[in-house]
Scaffold this motif. Structure first.
Motif, PDB file in Angstrom:
ATOM      1  N   ALA A  11      15.069  32.228 -65.257  1.00 10.00           N
ATOM      2  CA  ALA A  11      15.106  32.928 -66.392  1.00 10.00           C
ATOM      3  C   ALA A  11      16.445  32.424 -67.366  1.00 10.00           C
ATOM      4  N   HIS A  13      19.512  33.343 -70.515  1.00 10.98           N
ATOM      5  CA  HIS A  13      20.287  34.332 -71.090  1.00 10.98           C
ATOM      6  C   HIS A  13      19.720  34.975 -72.213  1.00 10.98           C
ATOM      7  N   GLU A 412      15.113  39.989 -68.072  1.00 10.12           N
ATOM      8  CA  GLU A 412      15.824  38.909 -68.040  1.00 10.12           C
ATOM      9  C   GLU A 412      15.174  37.709 -68.946  1.00 10.12           C
ATOM     10  N   ARG A 492      15.662  31.729 -57.674  1.00 11.60           N
ATOM     11  CA  ARG A 492      16.885  31.643 -58.227  1.00 11.60           C
ATOM     12  C   ARG A 492      17.891  30.489 -57.790  1.00 11.60           C
TER      13      ARG A 492
END
Length: 698
Positions: A11, A13, A412, A492
């Protein structure tokens, strides 16, 4: 080292997310898949290129893209070699890998799936060009030294986070298996072995799919029309395992598996060269090299797993074969001996007879749009993720029927893109698979490089009045492949070298097999399975029967997979002074139970030996891991959000950046043993007595 594998991730910000939401138009995912794609044509719209890569608006763009990547590679090699050892060294290596993979992974997909031969040819050339560069990098002594200086410096190593350290070790492992640590003479030998193996792999893979021929007069006249003709010859390109005629199955088995001397020699050379290469770079066998970093870790552990599973299943397997013999006796009393060509057909007959699982009874409830909405609902409840259909731009997709999905997290924002190439078309590969186009990684500016994947299936096109209807097997395959895609989307990792499905083979299949359990659970299926004409829900007892039917002859089915896995291990273990056919015969007797058929060589059709050399066991072990996770974590409530968050945090987030057994341990909150894995597979075969109650009441 920089070989581009499967991967993906995550994802951006908040600011980027808000901008994205302001400019993007989405449509309901079910609607997008239940009707033919409608496109608006605007002559003034710019061709954005395949996957939005501007250079790929034409086949010639592949050369531009590859040259751009190669130029960037030169700069990154210089940077990696000149910078002082530290985390930036690993970052430079990963950026170098990413630069090459962005072209190689995309080209790897286009060369097999694009309908335009010009695009396929251009992609093939790009693959060769990038492959040559990768080979040079894998033997670049100065580049290797920069990494070795980092790994040899204990003080600097201690400052690195575990993922960075793991990635550095993985890059070094890739250098070592290329023989870079050897003296010049041995290094040249390693390079030569690599080149020979590339040719042998290709030769064996091609040969394993070629049909065999036999003169027409060699077969009884009444079965000849079941096969294709080539002049005075009959051509047999498969086992015809589902044919109800015993003689057709037997003829196909004996002819299709008749040994080809040239291909036998190719396989024996391939195995010998693999062993030579493994020993040259310091491993006891090719299997020892292949299993480094996996859940199993060693061939000894794999064989222990397979033997223990065989022992635990022996009584059930014997009963399954006895049921098949009885059925064969009923169908054909003159030929009641159970043979290998009977197993797939008779197990199917027994399932159908016991549970009435005719696919046509189920498919009206499984329209493609409904199944996609079901996946959307599952991911939303379990992971806080939604699938949003998005209109591709001109030139972005390779076929008009490809759908594009944005994967969006509730907090997200945008996680990545899935391109769904679901429908059959001429010359499209007949396989269900997941391709990585771009891997996720943390960029230098703090943003995340969004992953992009393709899911490829072969489903019928919707008609004017009828949506695409899936059989239960197709629906399960859709869930399976979407498991790979979500593994790619939800990672991640800091580095693309270990992101998403770029992990140990015996761990990579866990998320996809786990999705099969969700696809078999009525609490999940009831959310989407509706008759496309009446809207009626799929009855619960039909889902239960479907689930129970898979257990019929399940022990024999698992045992067949054990046999294949054991054969793969033995072939890639210590060399034996016996032919591959002699090894096959002995292994079949030890691990299967049905007799070897003289003058056949099934191993020549075992194409998985190329891509899954010494790792075919991964299907069984991954299923065992998925089974334990399902029973312990999701069986009570398959829509448990807290458990879904743990699943993402402990298993999907790390890709290959963490030891796979530690990820499993984090999910289960205990470390499973080989015995636990075996018990999970055996327990799966236990009947669910509630199903019989429901059947008796219906």
């Amino acid at each position: 080292m920089f070989a581009c594998k499967l991967l993906l991730n995550v994802a951006r910000h908040t600011r980027i997310r808000q901008i994205y939401r302001n400019v993007t138009t989405w449509s309901p995912v079910g609607t997008a898949f239940n009707a033919r794609q409608q496109r608006r044509f605007d002559l003034f719209e710019k061709n954005v290129g395949l996957f939005g890569v501007p250079e790929l608006s034409s086949p010639e763009g592949f050369e531009v893209a590859q040259e751009k990547a190669l130029k960037e590679t030169e700069q990154l090699v210089e940077e990696a070699c000149s910078s002082p050892p530290g985390a930036q060294t690993v970052a430079a290596f990963d950026q170098l890998s990413d630069s090459l993979c962005k072209v190689a992974d995309l080209a790897d997909f286009v060369k097999v799936a694009h309908p335009d031969p010009a695009f396929r040819d251009a992609a093939e050339k790009a693959c060769l060009k990038i492959g040559t560069t990768v080979e040079k990098l894998n033997t670049n002594v100065e580049l290797c030294k920069s990494l070795k200086d980092l790994l040899d410096n204990k003080d600097i190593l201690a400052t690195l986070d575990p993922e960075t350290r793991k990635v550095a070790e993985l890059f070094m492992f890739d250098f070592e298996i290329s023989g870079i640590h050897l003296d010049e003479k041995k290094r040249k030998k390693a390079v030569n072995l690599h080149v020979k193996l590339l040719d042998l792999n290709h030769e064996f893979l091609m040969g394993s799919h070629l049909p065999n021929k036999i003169e027409k007069r060699a077969l009884p006249e009444h079965i000849r029309n079941q096969f294709s003709f080539d002049g005075n010859y009959i051509q047999i390109g498969g086992l015809h395992a589902e044919s109800p005629d015993d003689l057709i199955r037997e003829a196909a088995y004996k002819i299709f598996l008749y040994p080809n001397t040239k291909l036998l020699h190719c396989l024996e050379e391939l195995l010998a060269f693999r062993n030579q290469l493994a020993q040259l770079v310091g491993y006891e066998s090719f299997a020892h090299r292949a299993l480094k970093g996996t859940i199993a870790k060693t061939p000894e552990t794999v064989m222990k797993f397979l033997q223990l599973l065989t022992d635990k299943l022996s009584d059930r397997t014997a009963k399954d074969f006895e049921m098949m013999r009885d059925m064969k006796m009923r169908l054909n009393p003159r030929s009641s001996e159970l043979m290998p060509w009977d197993h797939p057909y008779l197990s199917g007959v027994l399932r159908a007879e016991r549970y009435n699982i005719e696919p046509s009874l189920y498919s009206p409830y499984f329209s493609l749009g409904a199944c996609m909405e079901g996946l959307n609902a599952l991911f939303s409840q379990l992971l806080g993720v939604s699938l949003q259909a998005e209109q591709p731009q001109p030139g972005e997709v390779w076929s008009e029927d490809v759908r594009k999905l944005a994967v969006v997290h509730e907090t997200e924002g945008l996680l990545g893109y899935i391109y769904c190439d679901f429908f059959h078309r001429p010359d499209k590969p007949h396989q269900d698979c997941h391709f990585t186009i771009r891997g996720g990684r943390l960029l230098g500016n703090g943003e995340y490089q969004l992953p992009v994947v393709v899911l490829m299936l072969n489903l019928p096109q919707p008609s004017k009045n009828t949506p695409t209807l899936l059989s239960p097997g197709m629906m399960e395959n859709l869930f399976h492949e979407m498991g790979h895609a979500m593994h790619s989307m939800l990672g991640r990792t800091r580095y693309q070298h270990v992101t998403g499905t770029r992990c140990a083979t015996d761990f990579a299949e866990v998320p996809s097999i786990l999705m099969e359990f969700f696809a078999s659970d009525y609490r999940v299926v009831s959310q989407f399975a509706r008759h496309y004409q009446t809207g009626q829900p799929l009855p619960e007892n039909m889902v239960a029967r479907l689930s129970e039917s898979k257990k019929v002859c399940g022990a024999a089915d698992i045992q067949l997979q054990v046999f294949y896995a054991a054969l793969d291990q033995i072939y890639h273990g210590k060399p034996q002074n016996r032919s591959t056919t002699a090894i096959l015969k002995e292994t079949q007797e030890r691990f299967y139970g049905l007799p070897y058929v003289p003058h056949t060589a099934w191993q020549l059709r075992f194409s998985h030996l190329v891509g899954y050399g010494a790792k075919y066991y991964s299907y069984l072990l991954s299923r065992a891991v998925a089974s334990i996770i399902w029973r312990q974590c999701f069986l009570r409530n398959p829509l448990d959000r807290e458990m879904g968050e743990r699943y993402r945090r402990e298993m999907l987030a790390h890709g290959g950046g963490k030891e796979p057994i530690l990820m499993v341990q984090g999910m289960l909150q205990k470390r499973p043993t080989i015995e636990d894995f075996v018990d999970a597979l055996v327990t799966e075969l236990n009947p669910d007595f509630e199903t019989f109650v429901m059947d008796s009441e219906s």
